[in-house]
Motif scaffolding. Structure first.
Motif, PDB file in Angstrom:
ATOM      1  N   GLU A 164      -7.349   5.836  -0.740  1.00  0.00           N
ATOM      2  CA  GLU A 164      -6.106   6.489  -1.281  1.00  0.00           C
ATOM      3  C   GLU A 164      -6.733   7.312  -2.308  1.00  0.00           C
ATOM      4  OE1 GLU A 164      -3.042   7.885  -2.931  1.00  0.00           O
ATOM      5  OE2 GLU A 164      -2.717   6.187  -1.457  1.00  0.00           O
TER       6      GLU A 164
ATOM      7  N   LEU B 294       0.792  -1.086  -0.104  1.00  0.00           N
ATOM      8  CA  LEU B 294      -0.103   0.267  -0.006  1.00  0.00           C
ATOM      9  C   LEU B 294       0.928   1.282  -0.023  1.00  0.00           C
ATOM     10  CD1 LEU B 294      -2.749  -1.108   2.598  1.00  0.00           C
ATOM     11  CD2 LEU B 294      -2.892  -0.871  -0.023  1.00  0.00           C
ATOM     12  N   ARG B 295       2.009   1.255   0.667  1.00  0.00           N
ATOM     13  CA  ARG B 295       3.030   2.265   0.774  1.00  0.00           C
ATOM     14  C   ARG B 295       3.499   2.668  -0.632  1.00  0.00           C
ATOM     15  NH1 ARG B 295       5.396   0.926   4.594  1.00  0.00           N
ATOM     16  NH2 ARG B 295       7.259  -0.147   3.688  1.00  0.00           N
TER      17      ARG B 295
ATOM     18  N   TYR C 143       2.161   1.687  -3.383  1.00  0.00           N
ATOM     19  CA  TYR C 143       1.086   1.983  -4.180  1.00  0.00           C
ATOM     20  C   TYR C 143       0.810   3.759  -4.274  1.00  0.00           C
ATOM     21  CZ  TYR C 143      -3.832   1.942  -6.369  1.00  0.00           C
ATOM     22  OH  TYR C 143      -4.985   2.232  -7.142  1.00  0.00           O
ATOM     23  N   ALA C 144       0.752   4.070  -2.885  1.00  0.00           N
ATOM     24  CA  ALA C 144       0.573   5.374  -2.832  1.00  0.00           C
ATOM     25  C   ALA C 144       1.745   6.515  -3.115  1.00  0.00           C
ATOM     26  CB  ALA C 144       0.592   5.631  -1.406  1.00  0.00           C
TER      27      ALA C 144
END
Length: 444
Positions: free
Chosen positions: A222, A199-200, A202-203
């Motif tokens: 997000e 997720l990090r 992706y962000a």
């Protein structure tokens, strides 16, 4: 396990355990249930029953964005958990034409997969079972066609994809990768550290497409997502709203959110779509320019546009210059300042790629945000504070006064602060130079 505090925040799975409920020594005055469309289930009911056994006057309050249940169990009324609904707003009330600071505008396309026979799916509690959906999607060889449709209409958008099974979500990420699009999958079998890392990344835009199965729905946020790939046909309005809601947050440079709805080769089963969610009639949908896209299995280049014809908005997913709207001044320390007369707003670096929004040096409005998101918070606050024309003129980069020659008072102040004065200095340039000089002195 701080059960003796005045306010206790707990997960339902933990609090519903008998030993946890027994620890609560003082009766509760209020129980607040988030995502309260789940409140009819046994675990929630055990908590409510325990609270009311200890205090019959306990107030139970529920909040949810999706007050829908396919099983027909009532949330409100004599047989429901709650006596009445005291406040309600429709999701359509937050579209830009009604509330500019609400949700992103939305564009929708249907990706009709030939040989995807949804009538072959079994159903449970009013929706298709995930196992049968995964089976018919695999039988129709849907993934290559979904990727082809995405490349045609969403190739420059940051995308989240919802799939009916973990193997299908993983296979979809692999198909995207093989097509040259950076992708990753997140699922419930991964440990928490792995999920956080994905997720990090992706962000941080390390990859463009995130696929998942029932993980990134409730609570996942997000804002930079500008395409939702709904590759999990559903008859559940609640599920559909949760999924497409991941793409409806506002974000700098994001013009709208594209929803790609994967549907079968017939409409025997009524599916939930954008029209149903937003309560729009066909005429309203046409005014918002939706498109139906039929992608045939035998000829992936054959496209049939039904209802209307349009060019899909091709908004970039990476933020545009977030400082192009208001008159931000970059300081020598790399922070950003917006002068509004008596009020000063600052966006300050607070760690590696983490920023905070500060008002008048002491009032922290937001913390631990990406820079472009912090700017969004700051500019929203600025527009709330700019209630008169003179304050608005201070923050507008193209205000007429900024083009006028610098005043003698400004020039004197620049000399006093030993700031070099550029030839033909304007009031706007002088004001920015003085702001930067003041910040430099403040930093000492």
């Amino acid at each position: 396990n701080e059960h003796d505090r005045r306010i206790v925040v707990a997960s339902v799975a933990t609090l519903a355990l008998p030993k946890r409920l027994q620890q609560i020594s003082e009766p509760w005055d209020t129980v607040v249930i988030d995502e309260c469309h789940h409140a009819v289930t046994d675990s929630y009911q055990r908590i409510v029953a325990a609270a009311r056994a200890a205090n019959p006057e306990t107030l139970v309050v529920g909040v949810t964005a999706t007050p829908d249940r396919l099983d027909g169990k009532p949330l409100v009324g004599e047989k429901g958990v709650f006596e009445e609904c005291v406040y309600e707003r429709h999701i359509a009330d937050f579209l830009p034409h009604k509330r500019p600071d609400g949700l992103s505008d939305i564009v929708t396309l249907q990706v009709a997969i030939d040989n995807l026979h949804l009538e072959d799916c079994t159903r449970n509690k009013g929706d298709f079972t995930t196992a049968s959906l995964a089976r018919v999607m695999s039988a129709a060889d849907a993934l290559p066609r979904i990727v082809a449709a995405w490349k045609l209409h969403a190739h420059d958008r940051k995308t989240i994809g919802f799939f009916p099974s973990v193997p299908l979500a993983r296979a979809a990420a692999k198909h995207f990768d093989e097509a040259g699009i950076a992708a990753a999958c997140i699922d419930g079998t991964q440990d928490s550290d792995t999920r956080r890392r994905i997720l990090r990344e992706y962000a941080d835009d390390k990859f463009q497409v995130l696929t998942n199965c029932a993980v990134a729905t409730e609570g996942f946020d997000e804002p930079s997502i500008s395409c939702v790939l709904m590759a999990r046909p559903t008859q559940s309005r609640a599920l559909y709203v949760q999924c497409i809601g991941r793409g409806l947050r506002l974000f700098p440079g994001k013009r709208d959110c594209l929803v790609l709805d994967v549907v079968g080769d017939s409409l025997k089963h009524k599916l939930v779509g954008v029209a149903e969610v937003f309560g729009l009639a066909a005429s309203d949908l046409r005014s918002r320019k939706p498109v139906s896209l039929a992608l045939k299995a035998k000829d992936e280049k054959k496209i049939n546009l039904r209802d209307v014809s349009m060019a899909v908005a091709s908004g970039k997913t990476r933020p545009v210059d977030a400082f192009g709207t208001l008159n931000w001044v970059r300081t020598n320390h790399g922070n950003y300042v917006l002068s509004m007369g008596e009020t000063i707003l600052r966006v300050e670096r607070h760690g590696d790629d983490v920023w905070r929004v500060v008002r008048n040096s002491y009032d922290i409005l937001a913390d631990n945000l990406p820079m472009s998101y912090a700017i969004t918070v700051a500019e929203t606050e600025a527009r709330k504070l700019a209630t008169d024309s003179s304050t608005k003129a201070l923050i507008e980069p193209k205000a007429r006064w900024r083009r006028e020659p610098a005043s003698e008072k400004q020039l004197a102040a620049l000399r006093r602060w030993r700031v070099p004065i550029p030839p033909g200095c304007t009031k706007g340039e002088a004001a920015d130079l003085l702001t930067r000089a003041a910040e430099r002195v403040k930093a000492r």
